[in-house]
Design a protein around this motif. Structure first.
Motif, PDB file in Angstrom:
ATOM      1  N   SER A 111     -36.200  18.325 -18.259  1.00  0.00           N
ATOM      2  CA  SER A 111     -34.788  18.557 -18.552  1.00  0.00           C
ATOM      3  C   SER A 111     -34.078  18.978 -17.273  1.00  0.00           C
ATOM      4  O   SER A 111     -34.717  19.263 -16.249  1.00  0.00           O
ATOM      5  CB  SER A 111     -34.645  19.620 -19.634  1.00  0.00           C
ATOM      6  OG  SER A 111     -35.064  20.874 -19.140  1.00  0.00           O
ATOM      7  N   GLU A 112     -32.766  19.061 -17.339  1.00  0.00           N
ATOM      8  CA  GLU A 112     -31.987  19.464 -16.163  1.00  0.00           C
ATOM      9  C   GLU A 112     -32.352  20.866 -15.687  1.00  0.00           C
ATOM     10  O   GLU A 112     -32.226  21.181 -14.510  1.00  0.00           O
ATOM     11  CB  GLU A 112     -30.502  19.370 -16.461  1.00  0.00           C
ATOM     12  CG  GLU A 112     -30.026  17.943 -16.606  1.00  0.00           C
ATOM     13  CD  GLU A 112     -28.544  17.859 -16.891  1.00  0.00           C
ATOM     14  OE1 GLU A 112     -27.836  18.887 -16.806  1.00  0.00           O
ATOM     15  OE2 GLU A 112     -28.093  16.750 -17.199  1.00  0.00           O
ATOM     16  N   GLU A 115     -37.329  22.184 -17.718  1.00  0.00           N
ATOM     17  CA  GLU A 115     -38.236  22.313 -18.857  1.00  0.00           C
ATOM     18  C   GLU A 115     -38.863  20.948 -19.171  1.00  0.00           C
ATOM     19  O   GLU A 115     -38.187  19.921 -19.153  1.00  0.00           O
ATOM     20  CB  GLU A 115     -37.464  22.814 -20.074  1.00  0.00           C
ATOM     21  CG  GLU A 115     -38.323  23.043 -21.288  1.00  0.00           C
ATOM     22  CD  GLU A 115     -37.510  23.499 -22.496  1.00  0.00           C
ATOM     23  OE1 GLU A 115     -38.106  23.636 -23.566  1.00  0.00           O
ATOM     24  OE2 GLU A 115     -36.294  23.707 -22.367  1.00  0.00           O
ATOM     25  N   LEU A 117     -40.129  18.236 -21.555  1.00  0.00           N
ATOM     26  CA  LEU A 117     -39.847  17.810 -22.920  1.00  0.00           C
ATOM     27  C   LEU A 117     -40.627  16.536 -23.225  1.00  0.00           C
ATOM     28  O   LEU A 117     -40.878  15.727 -22.330  1.00  0.00           O
ATOM     29  CB  LEU A 117     -38.357  17.543 -23.107  1.00  0.00           C
ATOM     30  CG  LEU A 117     -37.405  18.687 -22.763  1.00  0.00           C
ATOM     31  CD1 LEU A 117     -35.963  18.215 -22.818  1.00  0.00           C
ATOM     32  CD2 LEU A 117     -37.620  19.855 -23.717  1.00  0.00           C
TER      33      LEU A 117
END
Length: 146
Positions: A111-112, A115, A117
């Motif tokens: 993720s940006e 994280e 995912l």
């Protein structure tokens, strides 16, 4: 000694163009295997070589990419976002030079905020045997099995 050194130098400095070629599927089931291998190697050229020139693929926004150039551009964007993929063939149905495949997959992205995912899905693909005996994707619907 010079008879050994010169051939070795030639091997080191003149790459064999055939050694750089990536394999193409000789069976419908290998199409999924090679697709995942190319994706995980981040090898856009190899993954694009697994599609026919007139192939069609469904995009995440439900639009269709038709033709190798637009499919490769979509794949490039996906490969830039995703880190890796696990892909399993659930079944194969073959009729002559056409085969229907169903896949189950999980891909992993960052993720940006960094994280990790995961997203899982099920696709439906149609591969076609080419005149050289290889099997290439002609229709790729990554969410067609959902």
């Amino acid at each position: 000694m010079k008879y050994i050194v010169y051939p070795l130098l030639a091997l080191l400095f003149f790459a064999n163009p055939l050694a750089a070629q990536k394999p193409l599927p000789k069976t419908p089931l290998q199409a999924h295997e090679y697709w995942a291998s190319a994706f995980n190697a981040n090898d856009l050229e190899w993954i694009c070589s697994l599609y026919t020139d007139t192939a069609m693929s469904r995009n995440p926004d439900n639009s269709d990419s038709t033709g190798i150039e637009t499919i490769c551009e979509s794949l490039r964007r996906f490969m830039n976002a995703a880190q890796s993929i696990e892909l399993e063939t659930l079944y194969e149905m073959r009729n002559g030079d056409i085969a229907l495949l169903r896949s189950s997959y999980t891909y992993h992205i960052l993720s940006e905020d960094g994280e990790s995912l995961s997203h899982s899905g099920s696709g439906i693909e149609i591969v076609q045997r080419q005149s050289d005996g290889t099997w290439l994707f002609m229709i790729d619907h990554p969410r067609g099995g959902e």
